[in-house]
Write a protein that holds these residues in place. Sequence first.
Motif, short mmCIF file in Angstrom:
data_model
loop_
_atom_site.label_atom_id
_atom_site.label_comp_id
_atom_site.label_asym_id
_atom_site.label_seq_id
_atom_site.Cartn_x
_atom_site.Cartn_y
_atom_site.Cartn_z
N THR A 1 0.87 -1.18 -0.04
CA THR A 1 0.17 0.02 0.10
C THR A 1 0.88 1.18 0.00
OG1 THR A 1 -1.77 -1.15 1.10
CG2 THR A 1 -1.43 1.18 1.42
N LYS A 2 1.97 1.13 0.74
CA LYS A 2 2.83 2.41 0.88
C LYS A 2 3.48 2.61 -0.48
CE LYS A 2 4.00 1.82 5.68
NZ LYS A 2 5.26 1.48 6.42
N ALA A 3 3.68 1.60 -1.02
CA ALA A 3 4.40 1.71 -2.54
C ALA A 3 3.67 1.99 -3.67
CB ALA A 3 5.37 0.30 -3.17
N ASN A 4 2.30 1.77 -3.47
CA ASN A 4 1.28 2.09 -4.40
C ASN A 4 1.08 3.68 -4.15
OD1 ASN A 4 -0.60 1.85 -6.44
ND2 ASN A 4 -2.24 1.70 -4.93
N MET A 5 1.06 4.07 -2.86
CA MET A 5 0.60 5.43 -2.49
C MET A 5 1.91 6.48 -3.27
SD MET A 5 -1.22 7.64 -0.92
CE MET A 5 -0.94 8.75 -2.29
N LYS A 6 3.23 6.02 -3.12
CA LYS A 6 4.25 6.67 -3.63
C LYS A 6 4.14 6.51 -5.26
CE LYS A 6 7.37 5.79 0.07
NZ LYS A 6 7.32 6.93 0.70
N ALA A 7 3.86 5.60 -5.67
CA ALA A 7 3.65 5.41 -7.34
C ALA A 7 2.48 6.53 -7.80
CB ALA A 7 3.54 4.01 -7.46
N MET A 8 1.57 6.32 -6.99
CA MET A 8 0.29 7.24 -7.58
C MET A 8 0.57 8.56 -7.19
SD MET A 8 -1.74 5.25 -9.07
CE MET A 8 -0.06 4.26 -9.46
N ALA A 9 1.19 9.22 -6.24
CA ALA A 9 1.73 10.27 -5.89
C ALA A 9 2.76 10.87 -7.07
CB ALA A 9 2.21 10.52 -4.41
N ALA A 10 3.55 10.07 -7.27
CA ALA A 10 4.61 10.39 -8.34
C ALA A 10 3.81 10.78 -9.92
CB ALA A 10 5.72 9.33 -8.45
N ARG A 11 3.09 9.69 -9.92
CA ARG A 11 2.18 9.83 -11.16
C ARG A 11 1.28 11.07 -11.44
NH1 ARG A 11 -2.21 8.03 -14.14
NH2 ARG A 11 -2.06 6.91 -16.16
N ALA A 12 0.64 11.46 -10.29
CA ALA A 12 -0.03 12.77 -10.25
C ALA A 12 0.76 13.96 -10.24
CB ALA A 12 -0.81 12.79 -8.88
N LEU A 13 1.83 14.18 -9.69
CA LEU A 13 2.94 15.18 -9.63
C LEU A 13 3.44 15.27 -11.17
CD1 LEU A 13 4.65 14.91 -6.41
CD2 LEU A 13 3.29 16.56 -7.20
N TRP A 14 3.88 14.16 -11.84
CA TRP A 14 4.16 14.08 -13.20
C TRP A 14 3.17 14.88 -14.00
CZ3 TRP A 14 3.54 8.68 -15.93
CH2 TRP A 14 3.31 8.57 -17.10
N HIS A 15 1.81 14.25 -14.06
CA HIS A 15 1.09 15.17 -14.99
C HIS A 15 0.72 16.66 -14.57
CE1 HIS A 15 -0.04 11.70 -17.30
NE2 HIS A 15 0.06 10.88 -16.37
N LEU A 16 0.72 16.84 -13.22
CA LEU A 16 0.59 18.13 -12.67
C LEU A 16 1.53 19.16 -13.09
CD1 LEU A 16 -1.02 17.65 -9.00
CD2 LEU A 16 -2.06 18.85 -10.92
N ALA A 17 2.79 18.62 -13.16
CA ALA A 17 3.93 19.50 -13.56
C ALA A 17 4.21 19.87 -15.20
CB ALA A 17 5.14 18.95 -13.10
N LYS A 18 3.38 18.84 -15.91
CA LYS A 18 3.75 19.06 -17.48
C LYS A 18 3.15 20.45 -17.81
CE LYS A 18 2.69 16.27 -21.45
NZ LYS A 18 1.96 15.12 -22.10
N GLY A 19 4.35 21.01 -18.22
CA GLY A 19 4.01 22.28 -18.72
C GLY A 19 3.66 23.46 -18.08
N ASN A 20 3.80 23.40 -16.72
CA ASN A 20 3.31 24.40 -15.75
C ASN A 20 4.47 25.03 -14.72
OD1 ASN A 20 2.12 25.50 -13.39
ND2 ASN A 20 0.10 24.74 -14.23
N SER A 21 5.01 26.11 -15.14
CA SER A 21 5.91 26.68 -14.59
C SER A 21 5.69 26.81 -12.77
CB SER A 21 6.35 28.05 -14.99
OG SER A 21 7.06 27.58 -16.31
#
Length: 632
Positions: A382-402
Amino acid sequence: MGDGVKQILTKPIQLADQVTKWADEANSFKQECMELKVKTERLVGLLRQAARAELYERPARRIMDDTEQVLDKAVSLVSRCRARGLMKRVFTIIPAGAFRKMFIQLDNSIGDVSWLIRVSSAAAADDFGHLGLPPIAQNEPILFLIWEQIATMFTGSLDARADAAASLVSLARDNDRYGKLIIEEDGVGPLLRLLKDGRVEAQENAALAIGLLARDPESVERMVLAGVCSVFAKVLKEGAMKVQAMVAWAVSELVANHPKCQDVFAQNNVIRLLVTHLAFETVQEHSKYAIPSKGMSIHSVVIANNAAAPMDTAEKSQMQHPCGNQSRNNKNQMHNVIQSTMAKSGNTQSNFNATAGAPKHKQNASLNGTGIKGRESEDPATKANMKAMAARALWHLAKGNSAICKSITESKALLCFAVLLEKGADEVRYNSAMALMEICRVAEQDADLRRSGFKPTSPAARAVVDQLLRIVDKAEYDDDLLVPCIVALGCLSKTFRQTETRIILGPLVRLLDEREVVVMKKATLALTKFACTENHHHVDHSKAIINAGGAKHLVQLVYFGEEIQIPALILLCYIAIHVPDSEALAQAEVLTVLEWSYKQAYMVQERTVENLLHEAKTRLELYQSRSSRGYH
């Protein structure tokens, strides 16, 4: 559910009362009119019951429109049976099957209204397995199935609502049209309520359904307007970790399909919450690194600490850029960097707290309210999945947004990504690499972000680049991390000093030698960012590429690279323009390659390529012809 729909019940009730009254006055077909009256009285009784109930508006309007049409026909039929006088009765023609058809239509309306009352009832909502579909649903059974599940979400018990959410997940996953119907039929609101108030399994299903519904910008926009961002923020702050992981995944889906909602999530504090989850058990928890205060970035803390305490020789070497003065065989350097950084930040923050007069217990208050409490007991998966999904969300949130990238780089996220690239599970590592790639892409275009987030004195930047280089140097071609790491290094090309060129460019040049097409192309594009004229150190970078053996590889790619011919030619042109007197270029017969390329129409279709090629050829003709005579 609402009172507005009850207004449409007035006309059907009035028509039904008129049918029963005129049926008593019938002069012909009296038996049929009495049967018609019985069915109408049953129907009007249901209509009055519906008027006292809280109805689900979407199906109610459709059923009432259909019922009104049926009753209007019934009024017309019984009115003809009231005809008085012989001549009127003779000339009033009623088909033999008219009453039979009307009876069927009234039975259908009774079934429809009965279904509507039950589907809008909390008692019936817990027993939908035996409810069935109304007669009106014969042409669109899926629509009515969706209505049932949404109605259950409004009125059912927690268990029934959980089952309904699971059904909506199945429907949304199966078909894009079903997903649009769920949104159009007001399904988002009850899903959000279940996400806030339901049990863990129900909350997971609700978050999964919302993520699956995010198929296009219009659908995402409607969910954002329904308040999905604030609900997600609340769950990320207080929810169970399994639910938080699903919500983080849903965030990534919404943002991936409608990037314009990035800022709305940022305004609801989602970036900060995701970074907190990413950092849990990744780097040392500390309030300064969990949530940087305004005006106190990670970089300013490190610099302040260095100013307060003199550094010994080892510390000074660590404060240089990640690629400067490092040993390629020192696999633990990143850990030393992070441990040193966190230790220093702990002392600095203590001094800062003492100066500000803030009680120590208040410094951790922000963490206690972000779902951290009790997370240590969660299972590793569960901890690993949480980190994976948090990183995934940050990946898409960061895209093209200074702005979002700046928030991420000012937090401890970069250090987290660096650790997770080496120690995380496969999905965690991949999502971290993609997040870093998107942040670096933005930094390439944003000089302010590049200076603040990836300056040479930044320990976080050192740790990140150390890991990017490790993965590129290892060069495992079945590794999904390789391409995003290559891209990230290329985007950071303007941040590297002259002394770091050899260490950075060597591994990239080696990727040009008989590798997978996508890897060679990305490596070529990354090297071009180092050698292009816009890069301040383009001459030194070009020399480093030549010294690493890049010329001979590029010559081969220009001749035989197929998909990579044009990118390889552009890079070769930049190198030739900046270091035209290189003997290595003469030995590789680069001038001959450029002259051959100039004759290939498909290679000079673009004016920028043609101009670059012409300049490179002109420069080489001045230097290489003289150098070439020295070899013969």
